[in-house]
Design a protein around this motif. Sequence first.
Motif, PDB file in Angstrom:
ATOM      1  N   ILE A 185       0.835  -1.203   0.000  1.00  0.00           N
ATOM      2  CA  ILE A 185       0.000   0.000   0.000  1.00  0.00           C
ATOM      3  C   ILE A 185       0.870   1.254   0.000  1.00  0.00           C
ATOM      4  N   PHE A 186       1.924   1.260   0.837  1.00  0.00           N
ATOM      5  CA  PHE A 186       2.790   2.445   0.875  1.00  0.00           C
ATOM      6  C   PHE A 186       3.469   2.643  -0.479  1.00  0.00           C
ATOM      7  N   TRP A 187       3.950   1.554  -1.097  1.00  0.00           N
ATOM      8  CA  TRP A 187       4.591   1.666  -2.407  1.00  0.00           C
ATOM      9  C   TRP A 187       3.625   2.227  -3.441  1.00  0.00           C
ATOM     10  N   SER A 188       2.408   1.695  -3.485  1.00  0.00           N
ATOM     11  CA  SER A 188       1.439   2.139  -4.497  1.00  0.00           C
ATOM     12  C   SER A 188       1.018   3.585  -4.265  1.00  0.00           C
ATOM     13  N   VAL A 189       0.875   3.988  -2.992  1.00  0.00           N
ATOM     14  CA  VAL A 189       0.526   5.379  -2.684  1.00  0.00           C
ATOM     15  C   VAL A 189       1.658   6.303  -3.108  1.00  0.00           C
ATOM     16  N   ASN A 190       2.895   5.910  -2.848  1.00  0.00           N
ATOM     17  CA  ASN A 190       4.052   6.717  -3.253  1.00  0.00           C
ATOM     18  C   ASN A 190       4.097   6.880  -4.769  1.00  0.00           C
ATOM     19  N   GLN A 191       3.844   5.771  -5.485  1.00  0.00           N
ATOM     20  CA  GLN A 191       3.818   5.846  -6.945  1.00  0.00           C
ATOM     21  C   GLN A 191       2.661   6.710  -7.433  1.00  0.00           C
ATOM     22  N   LEU A 192       1.514   6.590  -6.792  1.00  0.00           N
ATOM     23  CA  LEU A 192       0.334   7.356  -7.194  1.00  0.00           C
ATOM     24  C   LEU A 192       0.578   8.853  -7.032  1.00  0.00           C
ATOM     25  N   LEU A 193       1.159   9.251  -5.893  1.00  0.00           N
ATOM     26  CA  LEU A 193       1.396  10.674  -5.647  1.00  0.00           C
ATOM     27  C   LEU A 193       2.455  11.237  -6.594  1.00  0.00           C
ATOM     28  N   TYR A 230       1.929  10.433   5.463  1.00  0.00           N
ATOM     29  CA  TYR A 230       2.814  10.504   4.300  1.00  0.00           C
ATOM     30  C   TYR A 230       2.336  11.555   3.311  1.00  0.00           C
ATOM     31  N   PHE A 231       1.029  11.680   3.111  1.00  0.00           N
ATOM     32  CA  PHE A 231       0.556  12.703   2.178  1.00  0.00           C
ATOM     33  C   PHE A 231       0.927  14.098   2.671  1.00  0.00           C
ATOM     34  N   ILE A 232       0.738  14.357   3.957  1.00  0.00           N
ATOM     35  CA  ILE A 232       1.097  15.669   4.504  1.00  0.00           C
ATOM     36  C   ILE A 232       2.587  15.941   4.295  1.00  0.00           C
ATOM     37  N   TYR A 233       3.397  14.937   4.607  1.00  0.00           N
ATOM     38  CA  TYR A 233       4.853  15.076   4.453  1.00  0.00           C
ATOM     39  C   TYR A 233       5.220  15.264   2.978  1.00  0.00           C
ATOM     40  N   PHE A 234       4.611  14.462   2.108  1.00  0.00           N
ATOM     41  CA  PHE A 234       4.884  14.557   0.671  1.00  0.00           C
ATOM     42  C   PHE A 234       4.500  15.937   0.138  1.00  0.00           C
ATOM     43  N   ALA A 235       3.330  16.425   0.564  1.00  0.00           N
ATOM     44  CA  ALA A 235       2.858  17.729   0.081  1.00  0.00           C
ATOM     45  C   ALA A 235       3.823  18.847   0.484  1.00  0.00           C
ATOM     46  N   ILE A 236       4.325  18.787   1.712  1.00  0.00           N
ATOM     47  CA  ILE A 236       5.270  19.818   2.179  1.00  0.00           C
ATOM     48  C   ILE A 236       6.556  19.769   1.355  1.00  0.00           C
ATOM     49  N   ILE A 237       7.111  18.572   1.166  1.00  0.00           N
ATOM     50  CA  ILE A 237       8.345  18.419   0.397  1.00  0.00           C
ATOM     51  C   ILE A 237       8.125  18.844  -1.056  1.00  0.00           C
ATOM     52  N   GLU A 238       7.003  18.421  -1.638  1.00  0.00           N
ATOM     53  CA  GLU A 238       6.707  18.729  -3.034  1.00  0.00           C
ATOM     54  C   GLU A 238       6.584  20.230  -3.250  1.00  0.00           C
ATOM     55  N   TYR A 239       5.909  20.896  -2.343  1.00  0.00           N
ATOM     56  CA  TYR A 239       5.736  22.350  -2.498  1.00  0.00           C
ATOM     57  C   TYR A 239       7.060  23.086  -2.316  1.00  0.00           C
ATOM     58  N   ARG A 240       7.874  22.644  -1.375  1.00  0.00           N
ATOM     59  CA  ARG A 240       9.181  23.278  -1.171  1.00  0.00           C
ATOM     60  C   ARG A 240      10.074  23.130  -2.395  1.00  0.00           C
ATOM     61  N   GLU A 241       9.949  22.003  -3.104  1.00  0.00           N
ATOM     62  CA  GLU A 241      10.812  21.759  -4.251  1.00  0.00           C
ATOM     63  C   GLU A 241      10.283  22.361  -5.543  1.00  0.00           C
ATOM     64  N   THR A 242       8.956  22.385  -5.730  1.00  0.00           N
ATOM     65  CA  THR A 242       8.391  22.823  -7.020  1.00  0.00           C
ATOM     66  C   THR A 242       7.608  24.124  -6.948  1.00  0.00           C
ATOM     67  N   LYS A 243       7.150  24.497  -5.745  1.00  0.00           N
ATOM     68  CA  LYS A 243       6.301  25.678  -5.564  1.00  0.00           C
ATOM     69  C   LYS A 243       4.994  25.576  -6.355  1.00  0.00           C
ATOM     70  N   LYS A 244       4.572  24.352  -6.672  1.00  0.00           N
ATOM     71  CA  LYS A 244       3.341  24.137  -7.421  1.00  0.00           C
ATOM     72  C   LYS A 244       2.308  23.445  -6.542  1.00  0.00           C
ATOM     73  N   ILE A 245       1.101  23.999  -6.526  1.00  0.00           N
ATOM     74  CA  ILE A 245       0.025  23.446  -5.692  1.00  0.00           C
ATOM     75  C   ILE A 245      -0.884  22.479  -6.457  1.00  0.00           C
ATOM     76  N   PRO A 246      -1.234  22.740  -7.737  1.00  0.00           N
ATOM     77  CA  PRO A 246      -2.174  21.851  -8.444  1.00  0.00           C
ATOM     78  C   PRO A 246      -1.795  20.372  -8.427  1.00  0.00           C
ATOM     79  N   PRO A 247      -0.507  19.996  -8.657  1.00  0.00           N
ATOM     80  CA  PRO A 247      -0.189  18.562  -8.607  1.00  0.00           C
ATOM     81  C   PRO A 247      -0.457  17.940  -7.241  1.00  0.00           C
ATOM     82  N   ILE A 248      -0.298  18.734  -6.182  1.00  0.00           N
ATOM     83  CA  ILE A 248      -0.554  18.216  -4.831  1.00  0.00           C
ATOM     84  C   ILE A 248      -2.034  17.905  -4.669  1.00  0.00           C
ATOM     85  N   PHE A 249      -2.887  18.825  -5.144  1.00  0.00           N
ATOM     86  CA  PHE A 249      -4.323  18.585  -5.032  1.00  0.00           C
ATOM     87  C   PHE A 249      -4.779  17.459  -5.957  1.00  0.00           C
ATOM     88  N   GLN A 250      -4.103  17.334  -7.087  1.00  0.00           N
ATOM     89  CA  GLN A 250      -4.422  16.217  -7.977  1.00  0.00           C
ATOM     90  C   GLN A 250      -4.090  14.888  -7.302  1.00  0.00           C
TER      91      GLN A 250
END
Length: 834
Positions: A185-193, A230-250
């Motif tokens: 489940i963790f692997w598939s969620v990581n791939q999905l995000l 993991y989603f909260i952590y991923f969203a924080i890291i993703e925003y810090r690296e890309t500054k893009k919000i739409p992919p996070i909400f997707q």
Amino acid sequence: MAKKKKKKTLAKPVSQKSQTNFFSTHPNWSAVIILFVLLIIFYYPIVFENKTMMPPDTLTAKSYRNFMNDALKDGTYPLWNPYIFSGMPSYASLSSAPLVNIVDTIINYTIVGIGYVIPLTPFMRIILNYLFFGLLIYLLLKSLKVNRYACLFAAIAAMFIPQFVAFTSFGHNTKFLSLALIPLIFWSVNQLLNKRNLLFFAITALAMGFQLLRAHVQVCYYTYILIGLYFIYFAIIEYRETKKIPPIFQGLGLLTAAAVVALLLSSVMYISVYEYSHYSIRGGGATGGLDYGYASSWSFSPAEMMTFLIPSFFGFGGATYWGQMPFTDYPLYFGIIIFFFAGLAFVIKRDRYVIFFGIVAVVSLIISFGKHLPILYEPMFKFLPFFNKFRVPSMIHILLDFSVVIIAGLGLHYLISLKESANEKLIKQKYRAIKNYFYVFGSIGILIMLIIALGKGMIFNWMASAARPLNPGAQQLAYKMALTDTVVMLVLLGITGSLALYFINSKMKANLFSVSIISLLIIDLWIVDFKIIDPKPVVNEDAFFRKTDTVEFLENQTPPFRIFPIKLNQPGEKPDNWWMYFKLQNVYGYHAAKIKIYQETMEELQFPQSYLFKYFKQGTDAQGKRTVQIRNPQEIQSDLLFGHQAFLNMLNCKYLISSYPIPDTSCQLISRGGSLIYENKNVLPRAFFVDEIKVLHTKAEIFNFIKSGKFNPAQTAILEQQPEFNIQSGADNKAELISYDLHNIKLKASVAAPGLMVLSEIYYPAGWNAYVDGKKTKIYKTNYILRSIFLQPGEHEIEFKFEPSSFKLGLIISLITFVGMIVLIVFSVRKKRE
């Protein structure tokens, strides 16, 4: 003139045999073989010596086997269980859910089929799931670009970490089967995000759905906590690296949709479970969940973190355990090798995964403290949806163990990668850090050993003041085990740390180092694991369920009737659900999610714990020795006497089984054998008419009346609402039971005057319907736990049917969802190929 190009001479190919081995050329297949061989060696007595696990919870589960198999043979899917607590939902309470999980069903029948050719133990299903779990850990770390030796290390650690071994050793199979899917489940969620496509959406939904169908809701709930963090952590890291919000909400939308689809896939189970939760002790009542005190039992005491390093610090379960969690059978030991490499990961490289799993480990540890340190547990209990339906806070250690294993695998990977980097400056810098870490870790270990070795008196005083004091012999044994485990811990730690330093500072090969560390890991874990598993000969299981003279006597009596086996928790007594194996209906039993009104009735009447004790008291004989004496009739607590008699009478409890005499004139001794069998002379039939109705609106009023001595269930029925009818004396009204099975009860009634027919079956409105001459009629809640119907004069055919619409609705939704996900996967794969 062009220069002639020099002809390159190719080096002579080196022999494959001299440069490669099977593990380097086929690392994944090698991992499968190694993991499987280790499991076969570990479970050798079960696989090859015809032995089996016989913990109480496993035997409890096997008590369900006969009535379920007989129902399936008759073409009935068992939704109701009439054999414990005078009847309760079987499927909706998750005590039995045969054939629901497609994957597990295929595995089971495959093993059965192979068993006709090659003898296989039923435990092979569990062994294959351990292999599956280990491979998922291996593949998860491989997807994170981890060294194959580190992947194998983590896979072995996951399979043999003591808590996970203990789950199946003590019969908690659904816990392990559910947690085995967490890495997938963790692997598939990581791939999905990260990839946000339909293929990983479908895989995630199926993985989460199949975990839910493995029927341990609490483990699934903790998996969702892991995913949420993991989603909260991923969203924080993703925003810090890309500054893009739409992919996070997707990603959030896809993840939420996958969770919804997983619930739809498991609807066949959880619509029924959710419906039952409103009537069980897990959800019925004003709070919608468990009582805080009950839910927080088995909270993990912070002091017991010592068992992470020293398994026997608080004894080793059973007779030597002296910690804060009663009935503990095993320590929550990580393994010193795992612990060492988990810490090493933070020393060498604190990347995003090390930090995330470190956060999960800390959060789950704090939650597990429960009532001992409720800074997280109490707010979650009050405000997090459904969290208050679960007990045993320490169970969230599944996330702690999973996280530490992953971090340990990363720690070994970073150590090997550091050596292979050939960066002398970095190696020198990290070597000092690793050496300091080893010295600090070792110093702590030595300090612990000195405290145990020199502080023997202090530890014995601690034992004496514990919640569960030990006798002197058990204290000596517990202390000796703790001291021995401390020495073993220091030896293993010393070897591991020295190997790590030598590896960094020498020409030692990574494969030799990894094999050495994996060998130490196996030694470390198996020392503890072999104390947990206790295989018994299969013949012992047959002997356990061997029919006694008491069972033979009861099977020769005319049904229907219920029994009450009286237990005093003495050696040799049968478990509460043992009688179900022989399909004898019991007014008691064991289940963690009983019907709430039945549990409340037993609590109000102090049943069964006070049944015998109300007749006896402690006294002293002429020599001053303590004895047990029969109370004088005037000393017997009247409310308990009247309450127990009314309870047993109205529940059609005809036979009481006891090892001790019952000094009650309403009970007649009719058989002496392995047990004393008493007949309840005032027992009421399964269906009977009453003379009057008494309306009482509150629980307190009802039980005050039941215990008052004025209540005779043969004459009076207690209703909780004013009926739209009047009844007359039921003396001339007759009811006859025609047939009785799990889901269908047929009766004939001859009614001379308008009457209320009480059926000695549990009131459960979520599925039980009554039909009089083919027409549906209202069922009234009667005597707080029973059901009744009103009948006009005449001859009537009556049928009670258990037909919960929730099960049929869930089955349809699950089938449609499963087909839809398979179609989506096929479509996604074809599209990707095109």
